[in-house]
Design a protein around this motif. Structure first.
Motif, PDB file in Angstrom:
ATOM      1  N   VAL A   1      20.123   8.024 -34.223  1.00  0.00           N
ATOM      2  CA  VAL A   1      19.699   8.665 -35.474  1.00  0.00           C
ATOM      3  C   VAL A   1      18.929   7.681 -36.349  1.00  0.00           C
ATOM      4  O   VAL A   1      17.891   8.026 -36.933  1.00  0.00           O
ATOM      5  CB  VAL A   1      20.932   9.219 -36.226  1.00  0.00           C
ATOM      6  N   LEU A   2      19.417   6.438 -36.452  1.00  0.00           N
ATOM      7  CA  LEU A   2      18.716   5.437 -37.242  1.00  0.00           C
ATOM      8  C   LEU A   2      17.330   5.148 -36.664  1.00  0.00           C
ATOM      9  O   LEU A   2      16.377   4.886 -37.392  1.00  0.00           O
ATOM     10  CB  LEU A   2      19.539   4.146 -37.298  1.00  0.00           C
TER      11      LEU A   2
ATOM     12  N   ASN B   1       8.208   9.097 -37.209  1.00  0.00           N
ATOM     13  CA  ASN B   1       7.749  10.413 -37.659  1.00  0.00           C
ATOM     14  C   ASN B   1       7.981  11.397 -36.515  1.00  0.00           C
ATOM     15  O   ASN B   1       7.112  11.627 -35.674  1.00  0.00           O
ATOM     16  CB  ASN B   1       6.260  10.367 -38.031  1.00  0.00           C
ATOM     17  N   ASN B   2       9.205  11.937 -36.471  1.00  0.00           N
ATOM     18  CA  ASN B   2       9.582  12.782 -35.336  1.00  0.00           C
ATOM     19  C   ASN B   2       9.628  14.242 -35.758  1.00  0.00           C
ATOM     20  O   ASN B   2       9.779  14.577 -36.930  1.00  0.00           O
ATOM     21  CB  ASN B   2      10.938  12.349 -34.782  1.00  0.00           C
ATOM     22  N   ASP B   3       9.510  15.091 -34.749  1.00  0.00           N
ATOM     23  CA  ASP B   3       9.584  16.538 -34.959  1.00  0.00           C
ATOM     24  C   ASP B   3      10.819  17.133 -34.291  1.00  0.00           C
ATOM     25  O   ASP B   3      10.919  18.359 -34.153  1.00  0.00           O
ATOM     26  CB  ASP B   3       8.322  17.218 -34.395  1.00  0.00           C
ATOM     27  N   PHE B   4      11.746  16.263 -33.857  1.00  0.00           N
ATOM     28  CA  PHE B   4      12.921  16.763 -33.159  1.00  0.00           C
ATOM     29  C   PHE B   4      13.903  17.413 -34.128  1.00  0.00           C
ATOM     30  O   PHE B   4      14.367  18.525 -33.918  1.00  0.00           O
ATOM     31  CB  PHE B   4      13.614  15.617 -32.406  1.00  0.00           C
ATOM     32  N   LEU B   5      14.218  16.699 -35.182  1.00  0.00           N
ATOM     33  CA  LEU B   5      15.173  17.184 -36.176  1.00  0.00           C
ATOM     34  C   LEU B   5      14.614  16.919 -37.565  1.00  0.00           C
ATOM     35  O   LEU B   5      13.964  15.892 -37.786  1.00  0.00           O
ATOM     36  CB  LEU B   5      16.524  16.480 -36.019  1.00  0.00           C
ATOM     37  N   PRO B   6      14.870  17.809 -38.515  1.00  0.00           N
ATOM     38  CA  PRO B   6      14.441  17.547 -39.898  1.00  0.00           C
ATOM     39  C   PRO B   6      15.096  16.290 -40.444  1.00  0.00           C
ATOM     40  O   PRO B   6      16.199  15.906 -40.040  1.00  0.00           O
ATOM     41  CB  PRO B   6      14.911  18.804 -40.652  1.00  0.00           C
ATOM     42  N   HIS B   7      14.426  15.647 -41.366  1.00  0.00           N
ATOM     43  CA  HIS B   7      14.921  14.402 -41.942  1.00  0.00           C
ATOM     44  C   HIS B   7      16.276  14.595 -42.620  1.00  0.00           C
ATOM     45  O   HIS B   7      17.159  13.730 -42.521  1.00  0.00           O
ATOM     46  CB  HIS B   7      13.900  13.870 -42.955  1.00  0.00           C
ATOM     47  N   ALA B   8      16.460  15.733 -43.264  1.00  0.00           N
ATOM     48  CA  ALA B   8      17.732  15.997 -43.960  1.00  0.00           C
ATOM     49  C   ALA B   8      18.892  16.081 -42.967  1.00  0.00           C
ATOM     50  O   ALA B   8      20.003  15.618 -43.246  1.00  0.00           O
ATOM     51  CB  ALA B   8      17.632  17.285 -44.765  1.00  0.00           C
ATOM     52  N   HIS B   9      18.647  16.670 -41.785  1.00  0.00           N
ATOM     53  CA  HIS B   9      19.695  16.762 -40.767  1.00  0.00           C
ATOM     54  C   HIS B   9      20.056  15.382 -40.226  1.00  0.00           C
ATOM     55  O   HIS B   9      21.241  15.104 -39.951  1.00  0.00           O
ATOM     56  CB  HIS B   9      19.231  17.668 -39.628  1.00  0.00           C
TER      57      HIS B   9
END
Length: 236
Positions: free
Chosen positions: A24-25, A31-39
């Motif tokens: 996660v870190l 700049n990924n599109d896998f998971l939203p930054h908030a998640h």
């Protein structure tokens, strides 16, 4: 409770949490599109709460014995630094600029994997056993660096200020020579065009540092490997 904490199931859960938090870190740094930054932030905080719970539980169960383990002290330090962002005012100028450092400090916890894999644990034992002797050799290496840096600054500083202009530049030039990175073409040969006898300086440094001192360090590490293997055989 001690048996439960030391069971394979619990250790595997902790290992999964460490790997998940490290991943996660890493995603937070891209700049990924896998998971939203908030998640990702939420998962990161949940992992931190898990580590805090694990630490508190171990302290309650082991009590004073908890601080006798180096790995426990390592975990305690990492978790303590990770909790700092939640205890300090986020609006302060200093903290707002350095909050990422405290959060990313938890990535060091991935080194805890070394304690669960026998091969990696063996490497850590070798490094730990070699550290005292390597530090002594490092002190000797620093002394050699200092002597050659002073000589280089005094002899070549005027003609080659970009490499030997002061003591700091001489130290960096000597480090570049030790790594073997373009030392001949970029440093030695241009200097020898001005000072023909400079080859004595450069060759003697390479022989002492690269061929002698560094090989001694390798010999110390190999000797530590043999000693640890002998100790394991004797214990068996």
């Amino acid at each position: 409770m001690k048996k439960f904490l030391e069971s394979t199931l619990v250790q595997n859960i902790i290992l999964v949490a460490i790997i998940l938090n490290s991943a996660v870190l890493g995603l937070l740094s891209l700049n990924n599109d896998f998971l939203p930054h908030a998640h990702l932030i939420l998962i990161d905080e949940l992992c931190l709460y898990f580590f805090i719970f694990e630490m508190c539980l171990k302290i309650v169960v082991y009590q004073k014995d908890f601080f006798k383990s180096r790995w426990n002290l390592f975990d305690f330090t990492i978790v303590a630094f990770s909790v700092i962002p939640f205890l300090v005012d986020n609006n302060s100028l200093f903290f707002s600029e350095n909050i990422v450092i405290f959060r990313l400090f938890r990535i060091v916890k991935v080194l805890r994997v070394f304690s669960t894999i026998p091969q990696l644990k063996f490497i850590i034992m070798v490094i730990s056993k070699s550290v005292p002797n390597v530090l002594c050799i490092g002190a000797l290496l620093l002394l050699v660096y200092y002597v050659y840096a002073v000589f280089g600054t005094r002899m070549f500083g005027v003609a080659m200020p970009e490499y030997f202009g002061d003591l700091g530049r001489s130290f960096f030039t000597l480090f570049q020579m030790m790594t073997g990175e373009s030392w001949s073409e970029a440093i030695a040969r241009p200097t020898m065009q001005i000072y023909p006898y400079a080859w004595v300086y450069f060759i003697s440094f390479i022989i002492i540092v690269s061929f002698i001192v560094l090989n001694i360090i390798i010999g110390v590490i190999v000797n530590s490997v043999d000693e640890i293997k002998e100790q394991k055989e004797e214990s068996k």
